[in-house]
Enzyme design. Structure first.
Site, PDB file in Angstrom:
ATOM      1  N   GLY A  13       1.022  -1.212  -0.084  1.00 57.36           N
ATOM      2  CA  GLY A  13      -0.072  -0.067   0.105  1.00 57.36           C
ATOM      3  C   GLY A  13       0.609   1.298  -0.027  1.00 57.36           C
ATOM      4  O   GLY A  13       1.796   1.308  -0.866  1.00 57.36           O
ATOM      5  N   ASP A  88     -13.347  -1.552  12.691  1.00 61.90           N
ATOM      6  CA  ASP A  88     -14.356  -0.534  12.475  1.00 61.90           C
ATOM      7  C   ASP A  88     -15.597  -1.217  13.150  1.00 61.90           C
ATOM      8  O   ASP A  88     -15.988  -2.348  12.874  1.00 61.90           O
ATOM      9  CB  ASP A  88     -14.702  -0.207  11.159  1.00 61.90           C
ATOM     10  CG  ASP A  88     -13.369   0.598  10.364  1.00 61.90           C
ATOM     11  OD1 ASP A  88     -12.468   0.929  11.164  1.00 61.90           O
ATOM     12  OD2 ASP A  88     -13.754   0.992   9.107  1.00 61.90           O
ATOM     13  N   GLN A 144     -15.312   4.688  13.586  1.00 60.74           N
ATOM     14  CA  GLN A 144     -13.920   4.586  13.586  1.00 60.74           C
ATOM     15  C   GLN A 144     -13.524   5.361  14.870  1.00 60.74           C
ATOM     16  O   GLN A 144     -12.569   6.155  14.792  1.00 60.74           O
ATOM     17  CB  GLN A 144     -13.385   5.251  12.518  1.00 60.74           C
ATOM     18  CG  GLN A 144     -13.469   4.213  10.989  1.00 60.74           C
ATOM     19  CD  GLN A 144     -12.205   4.544  10.098  1.00 60.74           C
ATOM     20  OE1 GLN A 144     -11.972   5.484   9.883  1.00 60.74           O
ATOM     21  NE2 GLN A 144     -11.908   3.428   9.421  1.00 60.74           N
ATOM     22  N   TYR A 147      -9.873   4.135  15.520  1.00 61.11           N
ATOM     23  CA  TYR A 147      -9.168   4.495  14.355  1.00 61.11           C
ATOM     24  C   TYR A 147      -8.819   6.231  14.584  1.00 61.11           C
ATOM     25  O   TYR A 147      -7.620   6.595  14.683  1.00 61.11           O
ATOM     26  CB  TYR A 147      -9.448   4.028  13.321  1.00 61.11           C
ATOM     27  CG  TYR A 147      -8.600   4.428  12.220  1.00 61.11           C
ATOM     28  CD1 TYR A 147      -7.727   3.899  11.828  1.00 61.11           C
ATOM     29  CD2 TYR A 147      -8.980   5.471  11.188  1.00 61.11           C
ATOM     30  CE1 TYR A 147      -6.832   4.034  10.825  1.00 61.11           C
ATOM     31  CE2 TYR A 147      -7.930   5.912  10.333  1.00 61.11           C
ATOM     32  CZ  TYR A 147      -7.033   5.046   9.892  1.00 61.11           C
ATOM     33  OH  TYR A 147      -6.007   5.259   9.042  1.00 61.11           O
ATOM     34  N   GLY A 178      -5.748  11.705   2.713  1.00 63.02           N
ATOM     35  CA  GLY A 178      -7.233  11.394   2.364  1.00 63.02           C
ATOM     36  C   GLY A 178      -7.428  10.086   2.047  1.00 63.02           C
ATOM     37  O   GLY A 178      -6.835   9.075   2.293  1.00 63.02           O
ATOM     38  N   TYR A 179      -8.581   9.799   1.147  1.00 59.97           N
ATOM     39  CA  TYR A 179      -8.610   8.379   0.379  1.00 59.97           C
ATOM     40  C   TYR A 179      -7.828   8.295  -0.624  1.00 59.97           C
ATOM     41  O   TYR A 179      -7.727   9.080  -1.466  1.00 59.97           O
ATOM     42  CB  TYR A 179     -10.196   8.434  -0.025  1.00 59.97           C
ATOM     43  CG  TYR A 179     -11.019   8.325   1.129  1.00 59.97           C
ATOM     44  CD1 TYR A 179     -11.462   6.926   1.673  1.00 59.97           C
ATOM     45  CD2 TYR A 179     -11.619   9.422   1.752  1.00 59.97           C
ATOM     46  CE1 TYR A 179     -12.233   7.110   2.948  1.00 59.97           C
ATOM     47  CE2 TYR A 179     -12.531   9.356   3.223  1.00 59.97           C
ATOM     48  CZ  TYR A 179     -12.777   8.186   3.380  1.00 59.97           C
ATOM     49  OH  TYR A 179     -13.397   8.114   4.697  1.00 59.97           O
TER      50      TYR A 179
END
Length: 240
Positions: A13, A88, A144, A147, A178-179
């Protein structure tokens, strides 16, 4: 001799992109990972970057792993605390185990990664501590609480450590992605992914390499006056 950089969670990742970018910038890179031996072996084969296995949530395991990296490659000058997990659940359904698992990896894991090598940075008068936080540590996110709490804690860690290390040539900074188009995000159903993208002014997900370039800058001599800062890399989705 090139500086040595360690990236936790560095074989997949965003972490993999960071490891490769640092190597491309001339660093000697080590990547730690927690459990996917096959992915780590493939990463090393493809990149030539050494991988080391330990649980960042365990202080003694981290200390031993870091010592092995320094024995193999030399003193660690740049540390990128990237390893992170999610567990989550809405808060009323969240279990103590889900809470502690995330806290141990995402927050305590940062302490466990930086603390053993910090004295060496102080002695040498140079260090770069870079913590990968998250947009959800800045704004929060439904489901979350664990998290988001850890990623917000990472920002506090950086702001405090920046003040302690500055006189010794050590900077501490954070990046809040961000995403990003990682395998995990791309595995989300397309409908959900499109709803996320609709909230991003740039109209797309970020690329792992875009976060990696932020890391390379923060690790460099050019970033010596940047300390205790947070780089927000989210395509304009959220402003601090």
């Amino acid at each position: 001799m090139s500086r040595v950089a360690l990236v936790t969670g560095g074989s997949r990742g965003i972490g993999a992109a960071i490891s490769k970018a640092l190597k491309g910038a001339g660093y000697t890179v080590a990547a730690s990972y927690a459990g996917n031996d096959e992915a780590a072996a493939k990463f090393t084969e493809e990149t030539g970057i050494k991988t080391y296995k330990w649980d960042v949530g365990n202080y003694e395991a981290s200390k031993a792993g870091l010592a092995q990296v320094e024995s193999d490659l030399g003193p660690i000058d740049v540390v990128v605390a990237n390893a992170g997990i999610t567990r989550d659940a809405p808060f009323h359904r969240m279990t103590p185990e889900q809470w502690h698992d995330v806290v141990n990896t995402n927050l305590t894991g940062v302490f466990n990664t930086v603390h053993p090598i910090y004295p060496g940075m102080r002695e040498r008068g140079f260090g770069r501590v870079i913590v990968i936080s998250s947009i959800n540590g800045q704004k929060g996110q439904f489901g979350q609480v664990n998290y988001s709490a850890t990623k917000a804690g990472d920002l506090g860690f950086v702001k405090a450590l920046a003040q302690e290390g500055a006189a010794k040539g050590i900077t501490a900074n954070a990046i809040c992605p961000g995403y990003i188009a990682t395998d995990m995000v791309m595995a989300v159903p397309e409908k959900v992914r499109n709803s996320i993208i609709a909230q991003i002014p740039t109209g797309r997900l970020g690329e792992p390499e875009e976060i990696a370039r932020c890391v390379v800058f923060l690790a460099s001599d050019d970033a010596a006056f940047l300390n205790g800062s947070t780089i927000t890399a989210n395509g304009g989705q959220f402003f601090v």
